[in-house]
Design a protein around this motif. Structure first.
Motif, PDB file in Angstrom:
ATOM      1  N   LEU A 101       0.821  -1.211   0.000  1.00  0.00           N
ATOM      2  CA  LEU A 101       0.000   0.000   0.000  1.00  0.00           C
ATOM      3  C   LEU A 101       0.855   1.261   0.000  1.00  0.00           C
ATOM      4  O   LEU A 101       0.432   2.306  -0.503  1.00  0.00           O
ATOM      5  N   ASP A 102       2.046   1.181   0.579  1.00  0.00           N
ATOM      6  CA  ASP A 102       2.903   2.371   0.637  1.00  0.00           C
ATOM      7  C   ASP A 102       3.238   2.881  -0.756  1.00  0.00           C
ATOM      8  O   ASP A 102       3.220   4.088  -1.013  1.00  0.00           O
ATOM      9  N   ALA A 103       3.552   1.945  -1.656  1.00  0.00           N
ATOM     10  CA  ALA A 103       3.911   2.346  -3.022  1.00  0.00           C
ATOM     11  C   ALA A 103       2.713   2.872  -3.799  1.00  0.00           C
ATOM     12  O   ALA A 103       2.876   3.564  -4.813  1.00  0.00           O
ATOM     13  N   LEU A 104       1.524   2.560  -3.325  1.00  0.00           N
ATOM     14  CA  LEU A 104       0.312   2.959  -4.042  1.00  0.00           C
ATOM     15  C   LEU A 104      -0.079   4.406  -3.757  1.00  0.00           C
ATOM     16  O   LEU A 104      -0.809   5.030  -4.537  1.00  0.00           O
ATOM     17  N   GLU A 105       0.414   4.953  -2.657  1.00  0.00           N
ATOM     18  CA  GLU A 105      -0.042   6.259  -2.199  1.00  0.00           C
ATOM     19  C   GLU A 105       0.177   7.363  -3.217  1.00  0.00           C
ATOM     20  O   GLU A 105      -0.651   8.270  -3.344  1.00  0.00           O
ATOM     21  N   ASP A 106       1.279   7.317  -3.941  1.00  0.00           N
ATOM     22  CA  ASP A 106       1.632   8.407  -4.865  1.00  0.00           C
ATOM     23  C   ASP A 106       1.235   8.121  -6.312  1.00  0.00           C
ATOM     24  O   ASP A 106       1.584   8.885  -7.216  1.00  0.00           O
ATOM     25  N   ARG A 107       0.524   7.049  -6.541  1.00  0.00           N
ATOM     26  CA  ARG A 107       0.125   6.704  -7.902  1.00  0.00           C
ATOM     27  C   ARG A 107      -1.103   7.523  -8.311  1.00  0.00           C
ATOM     28  O   ARG A 107      -1.869   8.004  -7.462  1.00  0.00           O
ATOM     29  N   PRO A 108      -1.333   7.678  -9.614  1.00  0.00           N
ATOM     30  CA  PRO A 108      -2.530   8.394 -10.074  1.00  0.00           C
ATOM     31  C   PRO A 108      -3.814   7.737  -9.572  1.00  0.00           C
ATOM     32  O   PRO A 108      -3.843   6.537  -9.277  1.00  0.00           O
ATOM     33  N   ALA A 109      -4.873   8.521  -9.517  1.00  0.00           N
ATOM     34  CA  ALA A 109      -6.127   8.049  -8.939  1.00  0.00           C
ATOM     35  C   ALA A 109      -6.658   6.814  -9.655  1.00  0.00           C
ATOM     36  O   ALA A 109      -7.159   5.880  -9.012  1.00  0.00           O
ATOM     37  N   ASP A 110      -6.562   6.787 -10.999  1.00  0.00           N
ATOM     38  CA  ASP A 110      -7.118   5.643 -11.705  1.00  0.00           C
ATOM     39  C   ASP A 110      -6.331   4.367 -11.413  1.00  0.00           C
ATOM     40  O   ASP A 110      -6.897   3.271 -11.367  1.00  0.00           O
ATOM     41  N   GLU A 111      -5.012   4.501 -11.168  1.00  0.00           N
ATOM     42  CA  GLU A 111      -4.226   3.330 -10.804  1.00  0.00           C
ATOM     43  C   GLU A 111      -4.597   2.821  -9.415  1.00  0.00           C
ATOM     44  O   GLU A 111      -4.646   1.613  -9.175  1.00  0.00           O
ATOM     45  N   ARG A 112      -4.837   3.739  -8.490  1.00  0.00           N
ATOM     46  CA  ARG A 112      -5.258   3.328  -7.146  1.00  0.00           C
ATOM     47  C   ARG A 112      -6.618   2.649  -7.217  1.00  0.00           C
ATOM     48  O   ARG A 112      -6.848   1.631  -6.555  1.00  0.00           O
ATOM     49  N   ASP A 113      -7.532   3.220  -8.011  1.00  0.00           N
ATOM     50  CA  ASP A 113      -8.848   2.585  -8.184  1.00  0.00           C
ATOM     51  C   ASP A 113      -8.698   1.144  -8.642  1.00  0.00           C
ATOM     52  O   ASP A 113      -9.271   0.218  -8.056  1.00  0.00           O
ATOM     53  N   ARG A 114      -7.929   0.962  -9.699  1.00  0.00           N
ATOM     54  CA  ARG A 114      -7.798  -0.364 -10.288  1.00  0.00           C
ATOM     55  C   ARG A 114      -7.105  -1.330  -9.330  1.00  0.00           C
ATOM     56  O   ARG A 114      -7.536  -2.473  -9.157  1.00  0.00           O
ATOM     57  N   ALA A 115      -6.043  -0.859  -8.663  1.00  0.00           N
ATOM     58  CA  ALA A 115      -5.296  -1.741  -7.768  1.00  0.00           C
ATOM     59  C   ALA A 115      -6.158  -2.221  -6.609  1.00  0.00           C
ATOM     60  O   ALA A 115      -6.130  -3.404  -6.242  1.00  0.00           O
ATOM     61  N   LEU A 116      -6.940  -1.321  -6.032  1.00  0.00           N
ATOM     62  CA  LEU A 116      -7.736  -1.713  -4.871  1.00  0.00           C
ATOM     63  C   LEU A 116      -8.943  -2.550  -5.280  1.00  0.00           C
ATOM     64  O   LEU A 116      -9.351  -3.455  -4.545  1.00  0.00           O
TER      65      LEU A 116
END
Length: 389
Positions: free
Chosen positions: A138-153
């Motif tokens: 999750l730490d690496a996900l914090e700075d990713r673009p919103a659409d990448e966070r959406d897809r990852a979660l």
């Protein structure tokens, strides 16, 4: 609703349902028998259930069982005295777990009242090093673009289902960390359209398993609340232990404690979820029907009214079977056709662990059959996101 397809029974030797009844259930009884120092009475009851579910017939509940009338309404009076293999598989599986809880004295009175017979395995999974690895990601996900966070979660919630303890028990310790294969159906764009950034509605998430699946479900809920895609979320869990690893309210608390005790971004997710529970933006609900042996087409009126006012995400294989009906649909049967009864928009996030499937295009079905034969339906190596808006 399309013309009805055959109900799935467990009476065909060599079939997946038959193997669950003949092999998985006895293995679960033996596992539970050794997990706790049950006394002679409980051990005799477990031994009797082992004989009943493999060689005997379905027995009624005790006359003083608190839910005897409910199970009578769910079909027990019809199925008592019949072989476990000759009634609908969904029903016999569900009733097996109800009888298992009866055997260990879960409903009391007595010293074993309220003791989850599957808790040791649930906690072992929650405390496994793999959980630390997943939370650290999750730490690496914090700075990713919103659409990448959406897809990852979203995909974390989808593929977390591969941690299902009951599935691994019969899969001989299959490696749940294997590379993620592609989806057989992907309606994720439609799902996101139901949860826009400006949305202020309610999400119901019908959870499946505890542990390493429930945590990504909670992370997805926290993400949707924080991003304003939903104003409120309702997490539906089981009111009592069920299907080995299905989530109960106690499992939600264990998962939250795991998150809030973790370092980094995971702790922030845990604290936000804790705050959402205390201020009412997140509610946990444990409806008796969640442990029922019936499809959601037969849901009670209070659930129908609740789901009519929300977007509902249905997690996992069992809930998928209940959503579309535990029937041998032709795989190309449209998903919206078999879920047309559902009172509001509904999405299924599921890894494939049983024969039930609908909503595939003909080319996908043919490619899967050619590559793997029938195993693609039950091996847990494929997944789907299906939506009826």
């Amino acid at each position: 609703m399309p013309a009805s397809a055959p109900l799935i029974l467990g009476n065909e030797p060599g079939s997946f349902p038959h193997s669950v009844l003949a092999e998985r259930h006895p293995a679960i009884i033996r596992q539970v028998r050794e997990a706790f120092p049950y006394g002679p009475d409980r051990r005799r009851a477990l031994d009797a259930l082992l004989v009943s579910c493999t060689k005997g017939v379905i027995e009624p509940l005790p006359a003083d069982a608190h839910d005897r009338d409910r199970w009578a309404a769910w079909g027990l009076d019809t199925y008592a005295g019949r072989s476990w293999f000759d009634v609908p598989w969904l029903w016999s599986e569900s009733y097996f777990y109800r009888q298992l809880l009866e055997s260990v004295g879960y409903f009391g009175p007595g010293p074993w009242q309220g003791i989850d017979p599957f808790r040791p395995d649930k906690l072992a999974e929650l405390d496994a090093p793999q959980t630390d690895e997943e939370l650290a990601a999750l730490d690496a996900l914090e700075d990713r673009p919103a659409d990448e966070r959406d897809r990852a979660l979203l995909h974390g919630s989808l593929w977390g289902n591969r941690a299902d303890l009951g599935f691994r028990l019969s899969a001989g310790g299959a490696d749940t960390s294997a590379a993620v294969p592609g989806l057989v159906a992907d309606d994720s764009e439609t799902l996101w359209s139901l949860l826009p950034p400006s949305g202020a509605g309610t999400l119901c998430l019908i959870a499946d398993n505890s542990g390493r699946e429930l945590i990504p479900d909670l992370l997805l809920i926290a993400h949707l609340l924080a991003g304003g895609r939903v104003e409120r979320a309702v997490l539906h869990v089981k009111p009592h232990p069920y299907y080995v690893s299905d989530a109960t309210p106690a499992d939600v608390l264990d998962a939250l404690r795991r998150l809030t005790a973790a370092p980094g971004a995971a702790r922030g997710y845990g604290r936000r979820l804790w705050a959402a529970l205390t201020d009412g933006r997140l509610t946990v609900r444990a409806h008796p029907f969640s442990c029922g042996p019936l499809p959601y087409a037969e849901m009670p009126d209070d659930l129908r009214a609740e789901f009519a006012a929300t977007v509902t995400i249905v997690k996992g294989d069992l809930n998928y079977r209940r959503l579309v009906g535990d029937r041998l649909w032709p795989p190309t049967t449209p998903f919206p056709d078999v879920t047309g009864y559902f009172p509001g928009p509904v999405a299924a996030l599921r890894t494939l662990k049983s024969d039930v499937i609908c909503g595939l295009d003909a080319g996908t079905e043919a490619a899967l059959d050619a590559a793997e034969g029938p195993r693609w339906r039950t091996g847990g190596t494929h997944a789907l996101i299906q939506v009826r808006a």
